[in-house]
Design a protein around this motif. Structure first.
Motif: not given
Length: 108
Positions: A8-10, A23-30
Motif C-alpha cells: 500500500k505504501a509503495f 495503481m492500488d496495492e492489489s493492482q501493484l501486486e498483480q
C-alpha cells in the motif's frame, strides 16, 4: 500484514510520483506477479518489455536495460532516488533492508 502495508505504501508513493491515482496495492501486486512471471520465462528483456507495455514508457529498450541494471543494486537505487530527490516509504525501506540482510554473501 507488513507485506500488505508495504504494498500500500509503495502504491501510494507511485501514485504520488505520477501525480494521480495510478495503481492500488492489489493492482501493484498483480503487476509485480506478472512481471516476475515474464522475468522467469524471458529474463530481464522480457521483464522490461512487460513494464514498457503496461506503463507505456517513452524510452528505448537499451536505456531501460541500463536503468534496470542500476536499480538491481542498493547503491544504484539509492543514487537514482537521490537524483530524483525522493525517498521510498519507510515500510518499503524496512523490507528492502530485511531482504538485503537475508541474502547470502557471494564473496565467501
Amino acid at each position: 500484514m507488513q507485506h500488505t502495508q508495504a504494498l500500500k505504501a509503495f502504491a501510494d508513493w507511485m501514485n504520488q510520483l505520477v501525480g494521480k491515482p495510478f495503481m492500488d496495492e492489489s493492482q501493484l501486486e498483480q503487476f509485480m506477479f506478472k512481471g516476475m512471471e515474464r522475468y522467469q520465462k524471458h529474463g530481464i528483456p522480457g521483464f522490461i518489455e512487460y513494464i514498457s507495455q503496461v506503463v507505456h514508457l517513452p524510452i528505448s529498450q537499451e536505456a531501460m536495460m541500463g536503468l534496470m541494471k542500476q536499480m538491481m543494486t542498493q547503491e544504484g537505487m539509492s543514487e537514482i532516488l537521490s537524483q530524483l530527490n525522493m525517498t521510498p516509504p519507510a515500510q518499503v525501506n524496512e523490507l528492502m533492508l530485511k531482504r538485503k540482510q537475508k541474502q547470502p554473501r557471494r564473496d565467501r
